[in-house]
Scaffold this active site. Sequence first.
Site, PDB file in Angstrom:
ATOM      1  N   GLY A  59       0.846  10.868  -6.305  1.00 22.11           N
ATOM      2  CA  GLY A  59      -0.245  10.476  -5.422  1.00 22.11           C
ATOM      3  C   GLY A  59       0.277   9.937  -4.105  1.00 22.11           C
ATOM      4  O   GLY A  59       1.412   9.469  -4.022  1.00 22.11           O
ATOM      5  N   PHE A  63      -1.727   3.549   1.709  1.00 25.54           N
ATOM      6  CA  PHE A  63      -0.967   2.411   1.185  1.00 25.54           C
ATOM      7  C   PHE A  63       0.488   2.774   0.921  1.00 25.54           C
ATOM      8  O   PHE A  63       1.366   1.917   0.886  1.00 25.54           O
ATOM      9  CB  PHE A  63      -1.592   1.933  -0.131  1.00 25.54           C
ATOM     10  CG  PHE A  63      -1.732   3.027  -1.152  1.00 25.54           C
ATOM     11  CD1 PHE A  63      -0.648   3.414  -1.926  1.00 25.54           C
ATOM     12  CD2 PHE A  63      -2.934   3.689  -1.320  1.00 25.54           C
ATOM     13  CE1 PHE A  63      -0.767   4.438  -2.846  1.00 25.54           C
ATOM     14  CE2 PHE A  63      -3.053   4.716  -2.245  1.00 25.54           C
ATOM     15  CZ  PHE A  63      -1.964   5.092  -3.005  1.00 25.54           C
ATOM     16  N   GLY A  64       0.775   4.048   0.684  1.00 23.19           N
ATOM     17  CA  GLY A  64       2.116   4.468   0.297  1.00 23.19           C
ATOM     18  C   GLY A  64       2.055   5.609  -0.704  1.00 23.19           C
ATOM     19  O   GLY A  64       1.066   6.347  -0.759  1.00 23.19           O
ATOM     20  N   ARG A  65       3.096   5.734  -1.513  1.00 15.82           N
ATOM     21  CA  ARG A  65       3.173   6.829  -2.474  1.00 15.82           C
ATOM     22  C   ARG A  65       3.279   6.307  -3.903  1.00 15.82           C
ATOM     23  O   ARG A  65       3.819   5.223  -4.130  1.00 15.82           O
ATOM     24  CB  ARG A  65       4.388   7.705  -2.157  1.00 15.82           C
ATOM     25  CG  ARG A  65       4.264   8.436  -0.834  1.00 15.82           C
ATOM     26  CD  ARG A  65       5.528   9.196  -0.484  1.00 15.82           C
ATOM     27  NE  ARG A  65       5.349   9.995   0.732  1.00 15.82           N
ATOM     28  CZ  ARG A  65       6.307  10.700   1.313  1.00 15.82           C
ATOM     29  NH1 ARG A  65       7.535  10.711   0.779  1.00 15.82           N
ATOM     30  NH2 ARG A  65       6.057  11.394   2.403  1.00 15.82           N
ATOM     31  N   VAL A  66       2.765   7.097  -4.845  1.00 17.73           N
ATOM     32  CA  VAL A  66       2.822   6.744  -6.262  1.00 17.73           C
ATOM     33  C   VAL A  66       3.673   7.779  -6.994  1.00 17.73           C
ATOM     34  O   VAL A  66       3.492   8.992  -6.801  1.00 17.73           O
ATOM     35  CB  VAL A  66       1.416   6.684  -6.893  1.00 17.73           C
ATOM     36  CG1 VAL A  66       1.513   6.297  -8.364  1.00 17.73           C
ATOM     37  CG2 VAL A  66       0.531   5.701  -6.141  1.00 17.73           C
ATOM     38  N   LYS A  81       4.068   2.395  -7.598  1.00 19.73           N
ATOM     39  CA  LYS A  81       3.478   2.506  -6.261  1.00 19.73           C
ATOM     40  C   LYS A  81       4.381   1.806  -5.249  1.00 19.73           C
ATOM     41  O   LYS A  81       4.548   0.594  -5.279  1.00 19.73           O
ATOM     42  CB  LYS A  81       2.072   1.904  -6.233  1.00 19.73           C
ATOM     43  CG  LYS A  81       1.411   1.993  -4.854  1.00 19.73           C
ATOM     44  CD  LYS A  81      -0.088   1.759  -4.911  1.00 19.73           C
ATOM     45  CE  LYS A  81      -0.442   0.316  -5.127  1.00 19.73           C
ATOM     46  NZ  LYS A  81      -1.903   0.097  -5.013  1.00 19.73           N
ATOM     47  N   ASP A 179     -12.966  -1.652  -2.295  1.00 16.39           N
ATOM     48  CA  ASP A 179     -12.427  -0.297  -2.098  1.00 16.39           C
ATOM     49  C   ASP A 179     -12.767   0.592  -3.287  1.00 16.39           C
ATOM     50  O   ASP A 179     -11.917   1.326  -3.791  1.00 16.39           O
ATOM     51  CB  ASP A 179     -10.909  -0.371  -1.885  1.00 16.39           C
ATOM     52  CG  ASP A 179     -10.371   0.866  -1.170  1.00 16.39           C
ATOM     53  OD1 ASP A 179     -11.166   1.584  -0.536  1.00 16.39           O
ATOM     54  OD2 ASP A 179      -9.152   1.116  -1.243  1.00 16.39           O
TER      55      ASP A 179
END
Length: 362
Positions: A59, A63-66, A81, A179
Amino acid sequence: MMSINTEILKKFNLADSSKRNFIESEIERLGKGNVTSHIFTYSELCFATRNFHPDYMIGEGGFGRVYKGFLRGTNQAVAVKQLNRNGFQGNREFLVEVLLLSLLHNPYLVNLVGYCADGDQRVLVYEYMVNGSLEDHLFDLPPGKKALDWSTRMKIAEGAARGLEYLHEASNPPVIYRDFKASNILLDEDFNPKLSDFGLAKLGPTGDKTHVSTRVMGTYGYCAPEYASTGQLTTKSDVYSFGVVLLEMITGRRVIDHLRPSGEQNLICWAQPLLKDRRKFTQMADPLLEGRYPIRGLYQAIAIAAMCLQEDAELRPLISDVVTALNVLAKKNVEVCERPQQEALESKLRTENNNNNNSVEV
């Protein structure tokens, strides 16, 4: 009711200005009594994800990557994450998430396994949810992938509402998620939902205050209109966002989809006229359902979404009322109508509606 102490409350609502070393000292200090999650070193998480190899990425967002990872020793599958290193805002979101998920525990919230705050690295480690997110099962399905059936959609809707109910009513002060969207609802092997990504969460109003004021954050399309225009946040803001996601689940449409014709790109704008006429409710059902849904169940689900989406926040239901209504839908042992039976029932209902002039006002 779980009470969050005043000191931690203050940390949730800090102004967005501080030094980078704030996070290390706060995690260390507050963690002694409140944070029970495992503290990982960055090298441990590099090992778990094969140095954050692209093949392990599951993902990606603002926010960044998972990444999917496997912990050394136990070989436990986890979701890792890695937050973007973008200054204090990322630090604040990291701190909020660690504190919240260490303080709050519920079957409908994702479990935080641990975290890493080595140097400028900010990494969160969650339980791995084998079926990904709700978004993965609603939109842009690859050929051969089966769409979610009606009963599974209602089960997910009820569970996600229970997650919000826990945040709103089991915490003192209430936690406003801020969110709520399909990509933040994760699904286990049995399609039980769990809310994830709490970096934008805020503690709700205390005492005689009716709202908290904050910079508008979240995802376009899901934000309640009063929050988007004034920055005034309440639990009813989450209820609106829930209504958006429920409508996505019913229709199979994204809240914003620029690939659709101009009049259909905004889901709420497209749906508003249809929500006012029961005779048009079946036009809103996801075509991938292929007509396999209980007609009265569809009507009830749409009515719940319409109540959540009301412009006036005070008129929206409490999330506990939404849970009660969805619980009835999810537990009903109503056999899904086959297409011929459904068409006959729809014809009967249209006749009734013409006679009674029934409509649902939003």
